[in-house]
Design an enzyme around this catalytic site. Structure first.
Site, short mmCIF file in Angstrom:
data_model
loop_
_atom_site.label_atom_id
_atom_site.label_comp_id
_atom_site.label_asym_id
_atom_site.label_seq_id
_atom_site.Cartn_x
_atom_site.Cartn_y
_atom_site.Cartn_z
N ASP A 41 101.14 75.41 63.99
CA ASP A 41 102.02 76.55 64.31
C ASP A 41 103.29 76.03 64.97
O ASP A 41 103.25 75.41 66.03
CB ASP A 41 101.29 77.51 65.24
CG ASP A 41 101.94 78.89 65.28
OD1 ASP A 41 103.18 78.96 65.35
OD2 ASP A 41 101.21 79.89 65.22
N GLU B 81 93.88 75.69 62.88
CA GLU B 81 95.22 75.91 63.44
C GLU B 81 95.42 75.12 64.72
O GLU B 81 94.66 75.27 65.68
CB GLU B 81 95.45 77.39 63.74
CG GLU B 81 96.86 77.64 64.27
CD GLU B 81 97.05 78.99 64.94
OE1 GLU B 81 98.22 79.41 65.07
OE2 GLU B 81 96.05 79.61 65.36
N THR C 258 97.93 83.80 63.47
CA THR C 258 97.51 82.96 62.35
C THR C 258 96.09 83.26 61.89
O THR C 258 95.88 83.61 60.72
CB THR C 258 97.66 81.47 62.70
OG1 THR C 258 99.04 81.18 62.90
CG2 THR C 258 97.09 80.58 61.61
N SER D 49 105.05 84.33 63.21
CA SER D 49 103.80 83.72 62.76
C SER D 49 102.88 84.68 62.03
O SER D 49 101.95 84.24 61.35
CB SER D 49 103.05 83.12 63.95
OG SER D 49 103.77 82.06 64.52
#
Length: 526
Positions: free
Chosen positions: A63, A334, A176, A113
């Site tokens: 991210d 992530e 996410t 995001s």
């Protein structure tokens, strides 16, 4: 004043010469020619395309991991190992295919995001602030949800009989991961406690609830976000005396208990600390829920290594559980706090997060094979993070540029932000960084424009890939193309026609197992 300037200049010069310049062998032209020839030979092996069916598919999402962050993390990794840094290879650097991803949202040039997650997970570009819905859905307007839902590659994989997992260093209901299972017009509706009454009355569900209801049997879920699973004012198991970590749910539901009750006869395990996680035998666990913090997990630099698992440790356990399925698995990983470090202007925190994600990529590679596993590494967006200043070879990545500004005659760090909380004036002028400890973990790098939070960047981000059909991730692509390639490689979702021969059996590629083994060895050694 002149004496102080001389002292500062002396420090700058010393920092520049204290590090070794560059290896003696680099003076020899043959060093570079032989290196290039080795690289060329490796490149020629890529002419034999891996067209296998991908049994397993893994997406690593950094991210906020823009290309400047990748480069700086590479240097940091090398310097942590006592090297200059520039010549170091990240694990993702070893992937044979690299593309660029255009990250804009349908309504935003510089994206967030949530809209980007919908693109690289659901294969559809969307508006900023929304997850798992198309661009006809309007942010925060509950009544625009129904009829605009889009499903993710995680669901496509689950419907195909694969095991599926989510591992994140943020909350498991953050932007996410939530796009993998939720359909929500507001990324901030973590629990019903964060939702407006109007949305609740209209039938919209919070993200934590959707995590357990939309795809009820997600095999592995690990990250933070405990407080969103418990009734309001319920003390946290780890921080019972801290009210800010209490449960937030207004509906009185205990989602963790509901999950454990549902999974008690399915080899399900719930853990909330590292000790319990590492004590699990993956052979005896089919479903795992790990919620290690009330909110996001701590930064890698601040992590309590006795109580909090690293991203690498979570990925290790996830793959060992998921790979038991003969039909394979899909895993979303992530490195979510790269983004948070940048937003705070704290580059040291952000870059150490990126290095840790690269360790997780390395571990995943050891547990899988490029013969049957497609691995993709990318980012949702970039940040206005940069490093420059004509630094010398081997300059500490968090160090000073070798010269002072020719405008205000003050030193400056190589790392800077275009905007953010690092903007600071002292007596009406730019702060003199020689008067602060710019190597501390929480140092906020100087920024050109004052903002409480630094912003995302709008440039393209990299896509690294290896394994079956990885060559399809090439050139400059729209971000929503990514899950379509991954689904095609795995013969799931809408991409199945190419996966059967005339006999009806799965079609493997023209790559031999021997060649695949050699390629696997090559990636491990390189």
């Amino acid at each position: 004043m002149k004496v102080a300037a001389l002292i500062i200049l002396g420090c700058l010069v010393w920092e520049g010469i204290a590090k070794p310049g560059f290896p003696e062998q680099e003076k020899d032209p043959d060093f570079w020619k032989e290196w290039a020839q080795r690289t060329l030979k490796n490149a020629l092996t890529l002419q034999d395309l891996n067209k296998n069916v991908a049994k397993n598919i893994i997406l690593f999402l950094g991210d906020g991991m823009g290309i400047p962050t990748v480069t700086a993390a590479r240097i940091l990794k090398g310097q942590l190992n006592g090297q200059n840094g520039e010549e170091t290879q990240l694990e993702m650097d070893k992937f044979p295919y690299v593309a660029l991803s255009k990250t804009y949202n349908t309504n935003a040039q510089v994206p967030d995001s949530a809209g980007t997650a919908t693109a690289y997970l659901c294969g559809v570009k969307a508006n900023e602030g929304t997850v798992g819905v198309n661009a006809a859905a309007v942010k925060s307007q509950c009544n625009t949800t129904r009829g605009n839902e889009v499903t993710s590659i995680l669901k496509w994989a689950k419907d195909a009989g694969k095991s599926v997992g989510i591992v994140t260093t943020t909350r498991v209901n953050h932007a996410t991961p939530s796009a993998a299972y939720a359909h929500c017009v507001d990324r901030d509706w973590y629990s019903d406690g964060e939702m407006p009454d109007e949305a609740l009355q209209s039938g919209c569900k919070d993200l934590a609830r959707q995590l357990f209801e939309n795809i009820p049997d997600i095999d592995v879920i690990m990250g933070g976000g405990r407080k969103y699973m418990y009734p309001r004012n319920t003390p946290d198991v780890e921080y019972p005396g801290d009210k800010k970590h209490n449960g937030t749910r207004k509906d009185g539901r205990n989602l963790v208990r509901e999950w454990t009750d549902r999974m008690k006869d399915k080899k399900g395990s719930y853990v909330w600390n590292k000790k319990d996680l590492v004590s699990l035998n993956p052979k005896n666990v089919d479903y795992l829920l790990g919620l290690f913090e009330p909110g996001d997990l701590p930064y890698e630099l601040e992590r309590n290594k006795e109580t909090d698992p690293s991203l690498t440790e979570m990925v290790d356990m996830a793959i060992k559980i998921l790979r038991k399925n003969e039909r394979g698995f899909y895993l979303l990983v992530e490195g979510g706090r790269i983004d948070h470090g940048h937003h705070d202007g704290k580059a040291k925190l952000a870059l150490h997060e990126a290095v840790e994600m690269d360790r997780a990529i390395t571990r995943a590679g050891l547990l899988t094979s490029i013969y049957d596993t497609l691995s993709v590494v990318t980012a949702d967006h970039s940040h206005v993070f940069s490093f420059g200043g004509y630094t010398h070879r081997g300059n500490p990545i968090f160090g000073l540029a070798p010269t002072m500004s020719d405008i205000d005659q003050k030193p400056f760090t190589s790392i800077l932000y275009g905007n953010g909380p690092g903007f600071k004036l002292v007596n009406g002028a730019r702060e003199n960084v020689s008067a602060v400890d710019y190597n501390q973990n929480n140092y906020q790098a100087q920024a050109a424009v004052p903002l409480k939070m630094e912003t995302h960047g709008g440039e393209d981000v990299a896509i690294f890939s290896k394994g079956p059909m990885a060559h399809l991730l090439h050139g400059v692509q729209e971000q929503h193309y990514i899950p379509h390639v991954m689904a095609y490689a795995a013969c799931i979702g809408q991409n199945k026609n190419h996966c059967r021969t005339s006999s009806g059996s799965p079609s493997l590629s023209n790559i031999s197992p021997t060649l695949a083994l050699l390629l696997s060895v090559k990636w491990l050694l390189c």
